[in-house]
Scaffold this motif. Sequence first.
Motif, PDB file in Angstrom:
ATOM      1  N   GLY A   1    -101.739  60.211  83.544  1.00 18.67           N
ATOM      2  CA  GLY A   1    -102.703  61.172  84.087  1.00 18.67           C
ATOM      3  C   GLY A   1    -104.066  61.100  83.404  1.00 18.67           C
ATOM      4  N   ARG A   2    -104.062  60.808  82.106  1.00 20.30           N
ATOM      5  CA  ARG A   2    -105.317  60.745  81.354  1.00 20.30           C
ATOM      6  C   ARG A   2    -106.060  59.429  81.568  1.00 20.30           C
ATOM      7  NH1 ARG A   2    -105.783  64.084  76.870  1.00 20.30           N
ATOM      8  NH2 ARG A   2    -104.037  65.505  76.631  1.00 20.30           N
ATOM      9  N   THR A   3    -105.319  58.411  81.998  1.00 20.76           N
ATOM     10  CA  THR A   3    -105.940  57.080  82.075  1.00 20.76           C
ATOM     11  C   THR A   3    -106.021  56.587  83.528  1.00 20.76           C
ATOM     12  OG1 THR A   3    -103.765  56.106  81.616  1.00 20.76           O
ATOM     13  CG2 THR A   3    -105.237  56.412  79.746  1.00 20.76           C
ATOM     14  N   ALA A   4    -104.956  55.944  83.965  1.00 26.08           N
ATOM     15  CA  ALA A   4    -105.004  55.262  85.259  1.00 26.08           C
ATOM     16  C   ALA A   4    -105.325  56.198  86.427  1.00 26.08           C
ATOM     17  CB  ALA A   4    -103.667  54.547  85.501  1.00 26.08           C
ATOM     18  N   ARG A   5    -104.718  57.375  86.431  1.00 23.25           N
ATOM     19  CA  ARG A   5    -104.964  58.285  87.559  1.00 23.25           C
ATOM     20  C   ARG A   5    -106.399  58.785  87.599  1.00 23.25           C
ATOM     21  NH1 ARG A   5    -100.279  62.051  86.547  1.00 23.25           N
ATOM     22  NH2 ARG A   5     -98.543  60.597  86.779  1.00 23.25           N
ATOM     23  N   ARG A   6    -107.086  58.733  86.475  1.00 21.41           N
ATOM     24  CA  ARG A   6    -108.500  59.136  86.447  1.00 21.41           C
ATOM     25  C   ARG A   6    -109.423  57.955  86.658  1.00 21.41           C
ATOM     26  NH1 ARG A   6    -109.306  63.246  81.395  1.00 21.41           N
ATOM     27  NH2 ARG A   6    -107.728  64.762  82.022  1.00 21.41           N
ATOM     28  N   GLY A   7    -108.832  56.817  86.969  1.00 21.34           N
ATOM     29  CA  GLY A   7    -109.654  55.638  87.180  1.00 21.34           C
ATOM     30  C   GLY A   7    -110.117  55.000  85.895  1.00 21.34           C
ATOM     31  N   LEU A   8    -109.450  55.320  84.786  1.00 15.84           N
ATOM     32  CA  LEU A   8    -109.865  54.774  83.494  1.00 15.84           C
ATOM     33  C   LEU A   8    -109.068  53.536  83.111  1.00 15.84           C
ATOM     34  CD1 LEU A   8    -110.368  58.144  81.581  1.00 15.84           C
ATOM     35  CD2 LEU A   8    -112.112  56.701  82.650  1.00 15.84           C
TER      36      LEU A   8
ATOM     37  N   LEU B   1     -95.872  50.029  84.065  1.00 14.68           N
ATOM     38  CA  LEU B   1     -95.633  49.888  85.505  1.00 14.68           C
ATOM     39  C   LEU B   1     -96.193  51.090  86.274  1.00 14.68           C
ATOM     40  CD1 LEU B   1     -94.064  48.054  87.526  1.00 14.68           C
ATOM     41  CD2 LEU B   1     -92.043  49.466  87.084  1.00 14.68           C
ATOM     42  N   ALA B   2     -95.917  52.270  85.771  1.00 10.70           N
ATOM     43  CA  ALA B   2     -96.409  53.485  86.437  1.00 10.70           C
ATOM     44  C   ALA B   2     -97.930  53.529  86.417  1.00 10.70           C
ATOM     45  CB  ALA B   2     -95.831  54.723  85.757  1.00 10.70           C
TER      46      ALA B   2
ATOM     47  N   ALA C   1    -100.571  53.551  89.523  1.00 13.49           N
ATOM     48  CA  ALA C   1    -101.561  54.622  89.649  1.00 13.49           C
ATOM     49  C   ALA C   1    -102.957  54.021  89.729  1.00 13.49           C
ATOM     50  CB  ALA C   1    -101.449  55.575  88.458  1.00 13.49           C
ATOM     51  N   ASP C   2    -103.176  52.994  88.925  1.00 12.56           N
ATOM     52  CA  ASP C   2    -104.473  52.323  88.900  1.00 12.56           C
ATOM     53  C   ASP C   2    -104.764  51.697  90.271  1.00 12.56           C
ATOM     54  OD1 ASP C   2    -106.735  51.198  87.277  1.00 12.56           O
ATOM     55  OD2 ASP C   2    -105.833  49.316  87.977  1.00 12.56           O
ATOM     56  N   ALA C   3    -103.753  51.042  90.815  1.00 15.57           N
ATOM     57  CA  ALA C   3    -103.928  50.409  92.132  1.00 15.57           C
ATOM     58  C   ALA C   3    -104.217  51.470  93.191  1.00 15.57           C
ATOM     59  CB  ALA C   3    -102.684  49.611  92.485  1.00 15.57           C
TER      60      ALA C   3
ATOM     61  N   VAL D   1    -105.612  54.445  92.739  1.00 12.80           N
ATOM     62  CA  VAL D   1    -106.955  54.993  92.523  1.00 12.80           C
ATOM     63  C   VAL D   1    -108.013  54.038  93.080  1.00 12.80           C
ATOM     64  CG1 VAL D   1    -108.664  55.459  90.729  1.00 12.80           C
ATOM     65  CG2 VAL D   1    -106.391  56.474  90.580  1.00 12.80           C
ATOM     66  N   ARG D   2    -107.753  52.757  92.882  1.00 14.97           N
ATOM     67  CA  ARG D   2    -108.715  51.754  93.348  1.00 14.97           C
ATOM     68  C   ARG D   2    -108.572  51.458  94.833  1.00 14.97           C
ATOM     69  NH1 ARG D   2    -111.010  49.707  88.778  1.00 14.97           N
ATOM     70  NH2 ARG D   2    -109.872  50.312  86.921  1.00 14.97           N
ATOM     71  N   GLY D   3    -107.645  52.195  95.454  1.00 18.66           N
ATOM     72  CA  GLY D   3    -107.490  52.030  96.903  1.00 18.66           C
ATOM     73  C   GLY D   3    -106.638  50.846  97.289  1.00 18.66           C
ATOM     74  N   GLY D   4    -106.083  50.184  96.292  1.00 19.93           N
ATOM     75  CA  GLY D   4    -105.218  49.054  96.586  1.00 19.93           C
ATOM     76  C   GLY D   4    -103.888  49.548  97.125  1.00 19.93           C
ATOM     77  N   ALA D   5    -103.201  48.707  97.866  1.00 21.11           N
ATOM     78  CA  ALA D   5    -101.902  49.071  98.403  1.00 21.11           C
ATOM     79  C   ALA D   5    -100.865  49.017  97.295  1.00 21.11           C
ATOM     80  CB  ALA D   5    -101.502  48.121  99.522  1.00 21.11           C
ATOM     81  N   ARG D   6     -99.894  49.899  97.359  1.00 22.37           N
ATOM     82  CA  ARG D   6     -98.817  49.899  96.359  1.00 22.37           C
ATOM     83  C   ARG D   6     -97.870  48.757  96.583  1.00 22.37           C
ATOM     84  NH1 ARG D   6     -94.736  54.670  94.750  1.00 22.37           N
ATOM     85  NH2 ARG D   6     -93.331  52.959  94.371  1.00 22.37           N
TER      86      ARG D   6
END
Lengths: 170, 809
Positions: free
Chosen positions: A118-125, A156-157, A161-163, A165-170
């Motif tokens: 939540g602090r990193t990938a989900r915030r686009g960091l 992995l999670a 999350a990063d993908a 946020v960046r709009g990439g497909a899961r």
Amino acid sequence: MRVTFEVNGRPVTADDVWAGESLLYVLRERLGLPGSKNACEQGECGSCTVYLDGVTVCACMVAAGQAHGRRVRTVEGLSSPGGGQRLDAVQEAFLEAGAVQCGFCTPGLLVQADDLVGRTARRGLGVPGDAEIREHLAGNLCRCTGYEAIVEAVRLAAERADAAVRGGAR
Amino acid sequence: MATRMFGMPVQRTEDERLITGKGGYLDDLGAGAYAAAFVRSPHAHARVRDIDVTGALDVEGLVAVYTHEDLSGPMAEPLPLLIPHPAILDGRTPYALAKEYVHYVGEPVVMVVARDRYVAEDAVGRIAVDYETLDPVVGIEAAARAERVVHAGMSDNVAAHLVQEVGDARAAIAAAPNRIELDLDIERSACTPMEGRGVYARWDGRDAMLRLYSSTQTASGVRAAVAAKLGLQLGQVEVVVPDVGGGFGVKIVHPWPEELMVPWAARALGHEVKWAEDRREHFTAAAHERAQRQHVTVGFDDEGRLLGLDVDILHDNGAYLPYGIIVPIVTSTQLLGPYKPGAYRVEFRSLYTTTAIVTPYRGAGRPQGVFAMERTMDAIAAHLGMDRADVRAANFIQPEEMPYDQGLLFQDGRPLIYDSGDYPASLEKIKKLVGWDDFTAYRDAARAEGRKVGIGLACYVEGTGPGPYEGGHVQVETSGKVRVATGLTTQGQGHQTALAQIVADELGVPMSDISVTTGDTRRMPYSVGTFASRGAVMSGSAVALAARRLKEKALRIAADALEADAEDLEIVDGRVQVRGTPSAGIELGTVAVLSNPLRYAFDEASKAATQFTGAADYTRPPVAADDEPGLEGTDFYSPLRSTFASGMHAVVVETDPETAEIRILRYCVVHDCGKLVNPLIVEGQVHGGVAQGVAGALYERMEYDSGGQLLNASFMDFLMPYASEVPKVEIDHLETPSPLNPLGIKGAGEAGVIPGAAVIAAAVEDAEGFAITRMPVSPSELFHLRRRFDKGGIAPLPGAYSRTGEANA
């Protein structure tokens, strides 16, 4: 005393709470939420890690009264806030990576891992590196896994999350 | 043919429950139970003069207080000595509550039962016990000197004394061209599962039945022990093991004092009682392991081949000997590893001390044995100036020499005969994985930069899957769902997944239709327990055999129904069908219906088995004389002897020239546990074992002071590693099948931990250039060793520096 707070999005009340009673005790013994585990009662093992107003804490070290009027989220509530999905992304990753053995430390680790994602990938960091993941989990003891599959699950999670946020497909 | 599940990295079926907080561990049960707490001895050795409970009596919510005086019959007698052995000279076991003496800090003296744990602990604090303190006996040296004795009536502290010898080792050593002696020392550590022990008892007075839930590694063992102590028939006791938060050996001990007192109190009070151990209790009052002193004398030829090996072991067994002498027996036999020792003599004395009991902790004596043997191998290499891997290779048992009889008696009371293994192949793999042959150049380059790096290698052989037996029960419901039960318990090893994989293949049903129950005496009363890496070997084999019985019956019934030959039938995806003609078939659930001739139909499907349906053969009874109703199979697997897994670890460390901090740069494992049931699970076992091995080598020790107080009885002070300390592990597998069981498998549970102390000592030694003989080794210890070394107090390793060409400055 009477303590009223929110757990996993639901208002709860516990009566006759003794001043020395821990949040962990109230969750487990009074509110029927035994997912958070009691393994040291000293804030050293992290098995009882929950969110308190969005910050991870050891529920054994928080007096129940301190939770009054605040929001608590436990392992039981990890997948529910979004609604619908069976498992939250971090839970799903733990399953896939084989990050669970006896499962006793797992609830606390899931909350702490969710916090890092939540602090990193989900915030686009971005996706945290190995050292950052290990450091963030360094308040949670696990005796079974040697942590390797857990670190892998968090990566992995975070990647997913990063993908997302960046709009990439899961 | 459906995909074979055996060998696949299948996701664990247990996990969805566990990751959603729906696990049911001991303390998650029994919401309405009274809580128990114990007054425990604050002294390592004392006589109990008086117990005054009056201060506790007005605590609101107090239910009962019990002392030894309240016990009678078998409950008032000492606890059983679980594994008797002729070498035990004086086997002492504790009482359920201390009778007159206490022998370690943490020994239970008084039991308190109250409305909840907070109240129980308040009452505990108000009970006054008057002790006459006696002299503590702490540490192996004090125990061996025997100036003070632990147990009244003994003249020394020797609980057991055993000598095993093959050939004349002392003569062989005397005649050998080279001879070395080593003094080695390993300290105490402990299993430390995240969940401590716990017991929850329900006594049903009307039915006179006890249901006991325990966080144990043996349901059947607890059942028998509790029945005997409480004076109940075995049939009056059911033991159910819920989810268990780790065991690693400590939970194989039974019955614990608390495991008897809780059901005893539940019956006395006619009310549910529960006790969940807290962390401090677990540190002081559960069990520890590892502590040994070893003196090794070895004779060898100029090629490094062992001619004679003589090992003398002093083993600290703590205050009592409930689990017998399994740990030192394992040390003294498994010490031999993959090697031919020449003549071998091993002698151990197991000693009482006034500290927590010592019982198996993952590895169960092997880490100490491997430490002795591998330190010896390295010492031989240094003495001869040989490559350490070459010395090992010179002593290996060769694959064509299997089965290989070491001539000793193993911990299962059976001959120490290795069934299979390919040690030269493992050595090649580990050398390649870690880059052994290139390391000298790397070390030299690092030293040129002022860095200290070292590499170590350690080999082990592990006897796994000992008997006497384990059972399997497989049943097909009329729904087609398959229920599997085995008696041994699970504490995180993924048995439910692995056993379902095995049954899925044997029976031809999808894993999703299979549910597995472990550790429940209602489902499988005959069992031994989970220890010695035996779950997959024993219960895996047992459920496979049970499934084969069931399949034979299913095919016989289906052959009748399909008017086909059973030989022509196969089961695919839960359906019995004619090979090559899949349309001619019958669901397994329907076969289950037909297997049970009925008078009464209870649903649509069951009509097919009733007495006026279809053609009957009036010359035969509905159930043949040698048959029984139902589609089930039960079988037991009892091995001839243990099956021997093996492996080799190699580690690269860097030691800080200033602070002496030890960092692991690489940790490599080659592991051979025969056929892999589930590589994902096996790798998890290896990772977890390595973490405990590293922990025991670098961080963990039980710090008793001379008075017998455990100074570091918390996670603040006992340095159990977090994710920040445990290295990444590189693994390569070798699969040498066991010829002893139907699946060719060997145990995997303990392997990862076994060579930890040995391999890290070897690497630190290589980095530093002087011998490492005591483990664990902390930075401050290494710092002090360096200072002694610099002052000439420790001899440099002959050959250590010459290997690298560095000047012996």
